[in-house]
Design a protein around this motif. Structure first.
Motif, mmCIF file in Angstrom:
data_model
loop_
_atom_site.group_PDB
_atom_site.id
_atom_site.type_symbol
_atom_site.label_atom_id
_atom_site.label_comp_id
_atom_site.label_asym_id
_atom_site.label_seq_id
_atom_site.Cartn_x
_atom_site.Cartn_y
_atom_site.Cartn_z
ATOM 1 N N ALA A 313 0.835 -1.208 0.000
ATOM 2 C CA ALA A 313 0.000 0.000 0.000
ATOM 3 C C ALA A 313 0.864 1.251 0.000
ATOM 4 N N GLY A 314 2.048 1.146 -0.628
ATOM 5 C CA GLY A 314 2.962 2.290 -0.657
ATOM 6 C C GLY A 314 2.555 3.298 -1.710
ATOM 7 N N ALA A 315 3.562 4.056 -2.165
ATOM 8 C CA ALA A 315 3.300 5.132 -3.117
ATOM 9 C C ALA A 315 2.536 4.601 -4.326
ATOM 10 N N MET A 316 2.959 3.465 -4.863
ATOM 11 C CA MET A 316 2.340 2.953 -6.083
ATOM 12 C C MET A 316 1.102 2.107 -5.780
ATOM 13 N N GLY A 317 1.271 1.081 -4.947
ATOM 14 C CA GLY A 317 0.169 0.159 -4.682
ATOM 15 C C GLY A 317 -1.064 0.887 -4.155
ATOM 16 N N GLN A 334 -3.693 -4.871 0.649
ATOM 17 C CA GLN A 334 -2.939 -5.560 1.699
ATOM 18 C C GLN A 334 -1.578 -4.905 1.909
ATOM 19 N N ASP A 335 -1.126 -4.863 3.161
ATOM 20 C CA ASP A 335 0.249 -4.472 3.460
ATOM 21 C C ASP A 335 0.619 -5.191 4.748
ATOM 22 N N LEU A 336 1.827 -4.911 5.263
ATOM 23 C CA LEU A 336 2.294 -5.670 6.418
ATOM 24 C C LEU A 336 1.478 -5.390 7.675
ATOM 25 N N ASP A 339 -1.585 0.005 9.855
ATOM 26 C CA ASP A 339 -1.147 1.401 9.835
ATOM 27 C C ASP A 339 -0.397 1.756 8.545
ATOM 28 N N ARG A 340 0.044 0.765 7.792
ATOM 29 C CA ARG A 340 0.646 1.079 6.491
ATOM 30 C C ARG A 340 -0.417 1.267 5.412
ATOM 31 N N ILE A 341 -1.620 0.739 5.699
ATOM 32 C CA ILE A 341 -2.699 0.861 4.701
ATOM 33 C C ILE A 341 -3.441 2.191 4.878
ATOM 34 N N GLU A 386 0.900 -6.973 -7.428
ATOM 35 C CA GLU A 386 1.922 -6.873 -6.388
ATOM 36 C C GLU A 386 2.710 -5.590 -6.595
ATOM 37 N N ALA A 387 2.785 -4.770 -5.539
ATOM 38 C CA ALA A 387 3.565 -3.526 -5.607
ATOM 39 C C ALA A 387 4.335 -3.353 -4.300
ATOM 40 N N ILE A 388 5.071 -4.406 -3.923
ATOM 41 C CA ILE A 388 5.857 -4.328 -2.679
ATOM 42 C C ILE A 388 7.288 -3.919 -3.027
ATOM 43 N N VAL A 389 8.163 -3.937 -2.032
ATOM 44 C CA VAL A 389 9.547 -3.475 -2.237
ATOM 45 C C VAL A 389 10.202 -4.150 -3.444
ATOM 46 N N GLU A 390 11.121 -3.406 -4.029
ATOM 47 C CA GLU A 390 11.771 -3.869 -5.259
ATOM 48 C C GLU A 390 12.897 -4.865 -4.928
ATOM 49 N N LYS A 391 12.542 -5.994 -4.345
ATOM 50 C CA LYS A 391 13.557 -7.011 -4.027
ATOM 51 C C LYS A 391 13.037 -8.352 -4.524
ATOM 52 N N VAL A 394 12.044 -11.092 -1.904
ATOM 53 C CA VAL A 394 10.834 -10.790 -1.132
ATOM 54 C C VAL A 394 9.592 -11.045 -1.996
ATOM 55 N N LYS A 395 9.686 -10.654 -3.263
ATOM 56 C CA LYS A 395 8.554 -10.863 -4.174
ATOM 57 C C LYS A 395 8.317 -12.365 -4.372
ATOM 58 N N ARG A 396 9.401 -13.120 -4.587
ATOM 59 C CA ARG A 396 9.265 -14.579 -4.806
ATOM 60 C C ARG A 396 8.615 -15.242 -3.595
ATOM 61 N N THR A 414 2.892 -7.957 -11.542
ATOM 62 C CA THR A 414 3.845 -7.230 -10.716
ATOM 63 C C THR A 414 4.055 -5.837 -11.288
ATOM 64 N N ASN A 415 4.234 -4.876 -10.374
ATOM 65 C CA ASN A 415 4.485 -3.502 -10.806
ATOM 66 C C ASN A 415 5.991 -3.222 -10.841
ATOM 67 N N THR A 416 6.795 -4.269 -10.798
ATOM 68 C CA THR A 416 8.239 -4.048 -10.757
ATOM 69 C C THR A 416 8.724 -3.119 -11.871
ATOM 70 N N SER A 417 9.717 -2.268 -11.536
ATOM 71 C CA SER A 417 10.278 -1.380 -12.556
ATOM 72 C C SER A 417 11.479 -2.015 -13.218
ATOM 73 N N SER A 418 12.060 -3.037 -12.586
ATOM 74 C CA SER A 418 13.360 -3.448 -13.098
ATOM 75 C C SER A 418 13.651 -4.938 -13.040
ATOM 76 N N HIS A 438 3.156 -2.301 -15.399
ATOM 77 C CA HIS A 438 4.024 -1.244 -14.886
ATOM 78 C C HIS A 438 3.315 0.102 -14.990
ATOM 79 N N PHE A 439 2.811 0.553 -13.847
ATOM 80 C CA PHE A 439 2.127 1.849 -13.765
ATOM 81 C C PHE A 439 3.176 2.932 -13.577
ATOM 82 N N PHE A 440 2.784 4.167 -13.875
ATOM 83 C CA PHE A 440 3.704 5.288 -13.683
ATOM 84 C C PHE A 440 3.201 6.191 -12.574
ATOM 85 N N ASN A 441 4.127 6.910 -12.029
ATOM 86 C CA ASN A 441 3.877 7.768 -10.889
ATOM 87 C C ASN A 441 3.746 9.218 -11.374
ATOM 88 N N PRO A 442 2.770 9.982 -10.997
ATOM 89 C CA PRO A 442 1.607 9.669 -10.179
ATOM 90 C C PRO A 442 0.517 8.918 -10.975
HETATM 91 P P1 NAI Z 1 6.881 1.806 -1.320
HETATM 92 O O1 NAI Z 1 8.104 1.540 -0.534
HETATM 93 O O2 NAI Z 1 6.254 3.135 -1.283
HETATM 94 O O3 NAI Z 1 5.757 0.734 -0.924
HETATM 95 C C1 NAI Z 1 5.985 -0.617 -0.776
HETATM 96 C C2 NAI Z 1 4.977 -1.137 0.236
HETATM 97 O O4 NAI Z 1 5.025 -2.562 0.239
HETATM 98 C C3 NAI Z 1 5.258 -0.703 1.661
HETATM 99 O O5 NAI Z 1 4.106 -0.108 2.205
HETATM 100 C C4 NAI Z 1 5.628 -1.988 2.386
HETATM 101 O O6 NAI Z 1 5.186 -2.013 3.728
HETATM 102 C C5 NAI Z 1 4.894 -3.007 1.570
HETATM 103 N N1 NAI Z 1 5.449 -4.365 1.674
HETATM 104 C C6 NAI Z 1 6.731 -4.743 1.625
HETATM 105 N N2 NAI Z 1 6.835 -6.087 1.716
HETATM 106 C C7 NAI Z 1 5.569 -6.562 1.808
HETATM 107 C C8 NAI Z 1 5.008 -7.865 1.901
HETATM 108 N N3 NAI Z 1 5.774 -8.937 1.949
HETATM 109 N N4 NAI Z 1 3.659 -7.970 1.974
HETATM 110 C C9 NAI Z 1 2.877 -6.884 1.947
HETATM 111 N N5 NAI Z 1 3.358 -5.629 1.832
HETATM 112 C C10 NAI Z 1 4.687 -5.475 1.777
HETATM 113 O O7 NAI Z 1 7.255 1.379 -2.827
HETATM 114 P P2 NAI Z 1 6.664 1.895 -4.205
HETATM 115 O O8 NAI Z 1 7.403 3.077 -4.643
HETATM 116 O O9 NAI Z 1 5.205 1.951 -4.104
HETATM 117 O O10 NAI Z 1 7.080 0.717 -5.181
HETATM 118 C C11 NAI Z 1 6.423 -0.525 -5.162
HETATM 119 C C12 NAI Z 1 6.751 -1.265 -6.455
HETATM 120 O O11 NAI Z 1 6.362 -0.468 -7.549
HETATM 121 C C13 NAI Z 1 8.208 -1.579 -6.652
HETATM 122 O O12 NAI Z 1 8.310 -2.818 -7.301
HETATM 123 C C14 NAI Z 1 8.678 -0.475 -7.580
HETATM 124 O O13 NAI Z 1 9.774 -0.843 -8.380
HETATM 125 C C15 NAI Z 1 7.473 -0.273 -8.428
HETATM 126 N N6 NAI Z 1 7.331 1.053 -9.056
HETATM 127 C C16 NAI Z 1 7.590 2.210 -8.381
HETATM 128 C C17 NAI Z 1 7.423 3.451 -8.996
HETATM 129 C C18 NAI Z 1 7.667 4.718 -8.252
HETATM 130 O O14 NAI Z 1 7.723 5.787 -8.890
HETATM 131 N N7 NAI Z 1 7.778 4.696 -6.942
HETATM 132 C C19 NAI Z 1 6.980 3.545 -10.402
HETATM 133 C C20 NAI Z 1 6.664 2.268 -10.989
HETATM 134 C C21 NAI Z 1 6.874 1.079 -10.332
#
Ligand code: NAI
Length: 674
Positions: A313-317, A334-336, A339-341, A386-391, A394-396, A414-418, A438-442
């Motif tokens: 539920a971060g910037a993108m999700g 969903q998020d961890l 309070d993150r949602i 899925e839009a969680i951390v870019e690792k 963790v995604k697998r 997956t919304n992965t960028s890379s 792959h969505f774009f920000n904003p």
């Molecule tokens: P972010 O760091 O803002 O959000 C990630 C969220 O995922 C956090 O709220 C975190 O608590 C949650 N999270 C981490 N592991 C989790 C798990 N196992 N289960 C549930 N939630 C979990 O990251 P952001 O920027 O939203 O990026 C997310 C994905 O989107 C990444 O893959 C990134 O490469 C991709 N992306 C990011 C863009 C950007 O401009 N920020 C643009 C396009 C893609």
């Protein structure tokens, strides 16, 4: 009785004529010359038979009419046939306007361009009060002016300032806004249309003029001032040599009463000149490319998408979830932890209020977005995003836990960028269901979504991904999985080069001005500040080629915690909300600067095409324009290469390579462009 193909005409027992627009074999009404000729016939007949009133409506679910038939329009071989098409439309609508009895347009859904001009030719308009009603004169967006009477009839109806605003922006208004503006007499639900029309014809209301202040800007003494003020506003955004259409609209209103026919052909802003302008050609092509991207969403076999589960539920999700809920899907987020949602839900409500406005629509969008910290929604979702951390690990790990709970036919996106999809799919029992969205920000502002397929993604899943993208009203761009896909890969060397120039001492203001002079809506340094310098570095690192220099100014800003707009300071000072430009550009020649920052991007676009990241040059141009804002009037990177000629660009590339090194080595794909 008349033989009609595009229209149906009947007169009821109370002597009201009902004219229904119904283009055969298509879901959308558009004006071809055949449809216009029939309308002329109908108007001639009605002028003879003089019913008590005429009601014009559409048989299509999606709206009244979308405008001129763009296919016919683009097939018109020369300026003369385009002008003939214009005068045909004028004749048709003028005849409707001249009918000696009350005429009412019943408008639901799209009422764009020619559709709105026909509605304006009626004495009265009634609009559906639902959120899908859209009145717009978007001609300016394809480089022309509302030439079928829109520019003539709109200002006296709603006032000069609001009319110019609609014509210059191409922006749409819904039924309620249209009523407040005086564009329509009444709004009501579609089921009450017939009664509303009868009431108007039985007792025609007195036409109100525009409110005094809106009318005043059109008074002769105010005319010059209004035109000058509007012109200055337009000049802040575009240049006349690149985008003549808005200047043409102003000239048309100021000096020719909005009538295209009165403007001499040799006037610098005549319709003839606009038709012949390269910008018009490129904007029309872009309009058609947008249609092509939309059509890609139709190959998904009609899969229905009702439930989406978003993880992260971060910037993108958070924003992806909000967008999907706004577009009518039920979304679990969903998020961890809860309070993150919470912040994402708060942001979503802001979006709903801003875009949906009406409280009951805001409330139901809010109800469709469900915080789901334990991930219950996975089991019911048609699409899991899925839009969680870019690792990768963790995604697998997440995938192996959720896949057993997913519905059999559900997509995993997956919304992965890379991260290449093949590095993620290994843990899946059904790797063919994994794709990238792959969505774009904003998210709310960016229309494009790269629909990424890895070697393991099935064709059905790719098609369903495109269909889903359309279902949420975004534009799908099919891409092959490779670092950066298309958009980031083209954008990143452009931003890098701009930052390296800053290191050499070129002021950011000068670099940005050079990019804007080429036609970019925003310069690269301002863009980097806006995206966030931390994100720029992360993307840059992923895409860096061996031996690529590292921008020192960027490093220094990052070390100082200056991440761009979000921290109030990056390359620019953003404390006032806008970049504070400390200096002008003086007499510097901007073209070589623009060439130097552009060439790495053009070179990368060529490479993407050669590597088949996208299927063809049109998709490359469309993706880069819709994903980065690349100068639309240039038609995209490949189009820009062809316009100046590959040889000319290659010479500049060679000169830059001699001066700055390997990063300016021409990609082997250039030969194919010529
Ligand atoms: P972010 O760091 O803002 O959000 C990630 C969220 O995922 C956090 O709220 C975190 O608590 C949650 N999270 C981490 N592991 C989790 C798990 N196992 N289960 C549930 N939630 C979990 O990251 P952001 O920027 O939203 O990026 C997310 C994905 O989107 C990444 O893959 C990134 O490469 C991709 N992306 C990011 C863009 C950007 O401009 N920020 C643009 C396009 C893609």
């Amino acid at each position: 009785m008349m033989e009609l193909t595009y229209w149906r005409l009947r007169e009821d027992e109370s002597r009201i004529a009902w004219l229904t627009f119904d283009c055969p074999g298509t879901a959308t009404n558009t004006f071809s010359s055949a449809a216009l000729r029939e309308l002329i016939q109908v108007a001639e007949a009605l002028a003879q038979s003089t019913p008590r009133g005429l009601v014009i409506q559409s048989a299509k679910d999606n709206g009244f009419a979308a405008g001129a038939d763009i296919d016919e329009f683009t097939r018109l071989a020369d300026v003369d046939s385009a002008m003939a098409f214009i005068s045909l439309g004028n004749e048709a609508f003028d005849r409707v306007a001249g009918l000696p009895f009350p005429t009412v347009a019943l408008v639901h859904g799209f009422c764009m361009g020619g559709g709105m001009e026909l509605a304006l030719a009626c004495r009265y308009r009634v609009a559906d009060d639902g959120p899908k009603t859209r009145f717009a004169l978007p001609e300016v967006l394809i480089g022309i002016v509302p030439g079928w009477g829109g520019a003539k009839r709109l200002p006296p109806l709603i006032g000069v300032a609001p009319a110019l605003d609609l014509m210059l922006s191409g922006r749409g208004v819904d039924g309620r806004k249209a009523r407040r503006m005086g564009l329509v007499e009444a709004t009501t639900a579609r089921r009450h249309f017939a009664n509303a029309a009868r009431a108007i014809i039985d007792k025609p209301p007195r036409r109100r003029g525009p409110p005094l202040e809106a009318a005043a800007s059109g008074w002769p003494v105010m005319r010059e001032i209004t035109a000058a003020v509007s012109r200055r506003k337009v000049l802040e955004k575009v240049r006349p040599e690149q985008y003549p259409a808005p200047f043409a609209i102003l000239a048309l209103w100021k000096s020719f009463g909005g009538e295209v026919a009165r403007m001499p052909a040799d006037h610098p802003y005549s319709m003839q000149r606009l038709f012949a302008h390269p910008t018009t050609k490129n904007l029309i092509r872009l309009f058609k490319l947008q249609d092509r991207l939309k059509a890609l969403g139709k190959t998904g076999g009609g899969a229905a998408f009702k439930r989406v589960h978003v993880i992260g539920a971060g910037a993108m999700g958070g924003d992806i979830a909000a967008w999907c809920a706004m577009r009518g899907l039920t979304v679990s987020l969903q998020d961890l932890s809860p309070d993150r949602i919470a912040p994402a839900i708060k942001r979503a409500n802001g979006l709903f209020r801003k875009r949906l406005k009406q409280p009951h629509l805001v409330r139901s969008a809010h109800d469709r977005l469900i915080p789901d910290p334990t991930g219950e929604g996975v089991a019911r979702a048609d699409v899991v995003i899925e839009a969680i951390v870019e690792k990768a690990e963790v995604k697998r790990d997440l995938y192996s836990r959720i896949e057993p709970r997913m519905k059999a036919g559900a997509l995993l996106a997956t919304n992965t960028s890379s991260i290449p999809l093949e590095q993620l799919s290994g843990v899946l029992a059904r790797p063919e269901r994994l794709l990238g969205l792959h969505f774009f920000n904003p998210v709310p502002q960016m229309a494009l979504v790269e629909v990424v397929t890895g070697p393991q993604t099935s064709a059905e899943v790719a098609a369903a991904g495109a269909a889903f993208t359309r279902a949420i009203d975004k534009l799908p761009l099919p891409c092959r999985s490779a670092p950066g896909f298309l958009v980031n890969r083209v954008l990143s060397p452009y931003l890098l080069e701009a930052m390296l120039m800053v290191d050499e001492g070129v002021p950011p203001e000068t670099i940005d001005a050079a990019a804007r002079a080429f036609g970019m809506p925003m310069g690269p340094i301002e863009l980097a500040d806006l995206v966030g310098l931390d994100i720029c570095r992360a993307v840059g690192e992923q895409l860096a080629k061996p031996g690529m220099p590292e921008p020192q100014a960027l490093k220094a800003h990052l070390a100082a915690g200056q991440l761009g707009k979000k921290t109030g300071r990056g390359f620019y000072d953003w404390s006032g909300g806008k970049p504070r430009r400390a200096r002008g550009t003086g007499t510097v020649d901007l073209e070589p600067i623009a060439d130097r920052i552009l060439l790495p991007a053009l070179n990368e676009a060529v490479a993407c095409l050669r590597e088949g990241i996208v299927a063809d040059a049109d998709l490359c141009d469309a993706g880069v324009i819709f994903g980065t804002g690349f100068a639309p009037h240039r038609g995209g990177p490949i189009s820009a290469i062809r316009e100046r000629g590959p040889q000319a660009w290659l010479q500049s590339l060679a000169a830059l390579r001699a001066k700055h090194g390997e990063r300016f080595t021409a990609d082997p794909g250039w030969d194919a462009i010529a």
